[in-house]
Write an enzyme that holds these catalytic residues in place. Structure first.
Site, PDB file in Angstrom:
ATOM      1  N   TYR A 200       2.039  45.521 -19.308  1.00  0.00           N
ATOM      2  CA  TYR A 200       3.105  46.272 -19.966  1.00  0.00           C
ATOM      3  C   TYR A 200       3.595  45.455 -21.157  1.00  0.00           C
ATOM      4  CZ  TYR A 200       3.439  48.975 -15.576  1.00  0.00           C
ATOM      5  OH  TYR A 200       3.187  49.771 -14.477  1.00  0.00           O
TER       6      TYR A 200
ATOM      7  N   HIS B 184      -6.698  58.270 -13.958  1.00  0.00           N
ATOM      8  CA  HIS B 184      -5.631  57.283 -14.167  1.00  0.00           C
ATOM      9  C   HIS B 184      -4.293  57.875 -13.717  1.00  0.00           C
ATOM     10  CE1 HIS B 184      -2.993  54.434 -16.280  1.00  0.00           C
ATOM     11  NE2 HIS B 184      -4.029  53.622 -16.248  1.00  0.00           N
TER      12      HIS B 184
END
Length: 221
Positions: free
Chosen positions: A67, A187
């Site tokens: 992230y 995903h």
């Protein structure tokens, strides 16, 4: 080169650390962390390995890169520290977990308890420049983490690989499917999930069934 990583992994990966690509990668990462804000913190770059030593590794989940928002990355793919809001992909992982096992959605997005049970939460790239997704891709991390996957496949048996999304699925060629279980689906990102490519799988219960069938402790998801 001395890499600060868990002892068993250091032995398994020692030849990688000697390679020219890794020397160049280390130099690149050092320069990036000097010139820019990067994630995760330097001490957390190899945290996935530190929490999940090689002998204990039973499950591998592959992400793409950390992230890139403030305070999110802490060295484990899809995971965030306690107190940080769950990113959308992680929220969808928890929803799928609830659908599959009936386990209530966790209050925190910290997946350390998975790692400590033998789940290697491996990003393909282990670092990223702040607010620039994919900024450290193509610098050597993928070569290194491919070697991690290859070594697990070669030197261990009955490991479950969870490959979520096109990027992760391409790693399937590195895995010996005659002695490991490979589970693939879309995903967990909202884009994929909203198109019907994420929900409905039972990867969490299938993982535990496989581990149990080979005499390994199940994961308390």
């Amino acid at each position: 080169m001395n890499v600060n990583i868990e002892t068993h992994w250091k032995k398994i990966l020692k030849n990688e650390f000697k390679q020219a690509y890794f020397q160049n990668l280390a130099s690149f990462v050092k320069d990036e962390y000097t010139m820019y804000k990067c994630y995760p913190k330097g001490k957390d770059i190899f945290r996935a390995f530190d929490l999940c030593p090689f002998p204990e590794t039973k499950v591998v989940i592959i992400g793409q890169d950390p992230y890139h928002g403030e305070g999110q990355a802490h060295g484990l793919c899809f995971s965030v520290p306690v107190g940080v809001p769950k990113p959308p992909s992680l929220a969808n992982i928890f929803k799928a977990l609830e659908q599959d096992t009936g386990k209530p959605i966790p209050t925190t997005g910290n997946l350390e308890h998975w790692a400590r049970q033998g789940v290697l939460l491996l990003n393909a790239s282990l670092t990223v420049r702040a607010h620039e997704a994919g900024s450290h891709q193509g610098q050597g991390w993928e070569t290194f983490t491919n070697a991690v996957i290859t070594n697990i496949s070669k030197h261990k048996e009955h490991v479950v690989f969870l490959l979520w999304g096109g990027f992760a699925k391409r790693k399937a060629t590195l895995i010996d499917k005659s002695k490991h279980l490979v589970l693939m689906t879309g995903h967990p990102s909202p884009l994929s999930a909203n198109r019907g490519y994420w929900f409905g799988h039972k990867h969490f219960s299938e993982t535990n069934a496989y581990l149990k069938s080979h005499g390994k402790p199940e994961i308390n998801w």
